[in-house]
Write an enzyme that holds these catalytic residues in place. Structure first.
Site, PDB file in Angstrom:
ATOM      1  N   ASN A  26      14.936  40.863  -6.985  1.00  0.00           N
ATOM      2  CA  ASN A  26      13.527  41.067  -6.844  1.00  0.00           C
ATOM      3  C   ASN A  26      12.958  39.675  -6.162  1.00  0.00           C
ATOM      4  O   ASN A  26      13.959  38.681  -6.231  1.00  0.00           O
ATOM      5  CB  ASN A  26      12.570  40.946  -8.151  1.00  0.00           C
ATOM      6  N   CYS A  27      11.891  39.350  -5.855  1.00  0.00           N
ATOM      7  CA  CYS A  27      11.254  38.166  -5.237  1.00  0.00           C
ATOM      8  C   CYS A  27      11.119  36.894  -6.003  1.00  0.00           C
ATOM      9  O   CYS A  27      11.299  35.934  -5.620  1.00  0.00           O
ATOM     10  CB  CYS A  27      10.422  38.563  -4.314  1.00  0.00           C
ATOM     11  N   GLY A  28      11.130  37.173  -7.274  1.00  0.00           N
ATOM     12  CA  GLY A  28      11.205  36.231  -8.143  1.00  0.00           C
ATOM     13  C   GLY A  28      10.388  36.496  -9.434  1.00  0.00           C
ATOM     14  O   GLY A  28       9.502  37.344  -9.458  1.00  0.00           O
TER      15      GLY A  28
END
Length: 186
Positions: free
Chosen positions: A19-21
């Site tokens: 995921n992006c974060g």
């Protein structure tokens, strides 16, 4: 050839996802403070691409998961007896068609009542449109909030969670199959 990390502690490599974060901010003593929310907001602002954006700069947004503020919801509902773990809050995007709002509200209220969840208050969630781009404002759906209590006879927190989950499933079963309710999203 790559090798996967061994299963150690709580980490399970078979459940790994990208995921992006994700950010995690907490206080060791568990005290709810506005400072935690301010830090969470700052963390969200460090990931402006969250969810992607279209050409007009409209994204799907991001959120912060926090414990419900007992003090806030006591004040909001006027119920001084409200206790942590004995009430819940459901946020619902209402349908695209404003003529379907009353039907959507009925579906939600009926879903909660069927599972013995006593609605304490229904309110429109305040939105600061000055923080949203014009294209986003044009596409935004109203968000309504149902604040509900656990039945007196329901003293087990797991039973309360189960009732909430079953109510949600009942609401979704209607919301996702009735074309008039398009946009109704819990």
């Amino acid at each position: 050839m790559t090798t996967r990390a061994a299963n150690t502690g709580l980490y399970d490599p078979t459940l790994e996802k990208s995921n992006c974060g994700v950010g995690f901010i907490t206080r060791k003593d568990g005290t709810q403070t506005h400072d935690i929310l301010a830090k969470a907001h700052a963390a969200l602002c460090e990931v402006p691409h969250r969810g992607g954006m279209n050409a007009e700069g409209v994204g799907d947004g991001a959120g912060v998961s926090v414990d419900l503020s007992v003090r806030f919801f006591r004040k909001l509902t006027g119920n001084a007896e409200l206790e942590a773990g004995r009430f819940g809050v459901g946020n619902f995007f209402l349908p695209n068609d404003t003529d379907a709002h009353a039907d959507a509200e009925e579906v939600i209220s009926r879903g909660l009542a069927t599972h013995g969840l006593d609605v304490l208050q229904v309110r429109d969630v305040p939105v600061d449109n000055s923080a949203i781009r014009p294209a986003g404002i044009a596409l935004q759906l109203p968000i309504r909030q149902w604040i509900f209590a656990a039945p007196d006879a329901c003293t087990d927190p797991l039973e309360f969670d189960k009732r909430i989950h079953e109510a949600l499933l009942d609401i979704e079963a209607v919301a996702y199959t009735d074309p008039r309710l398009t946009g109704l999203y819990p």
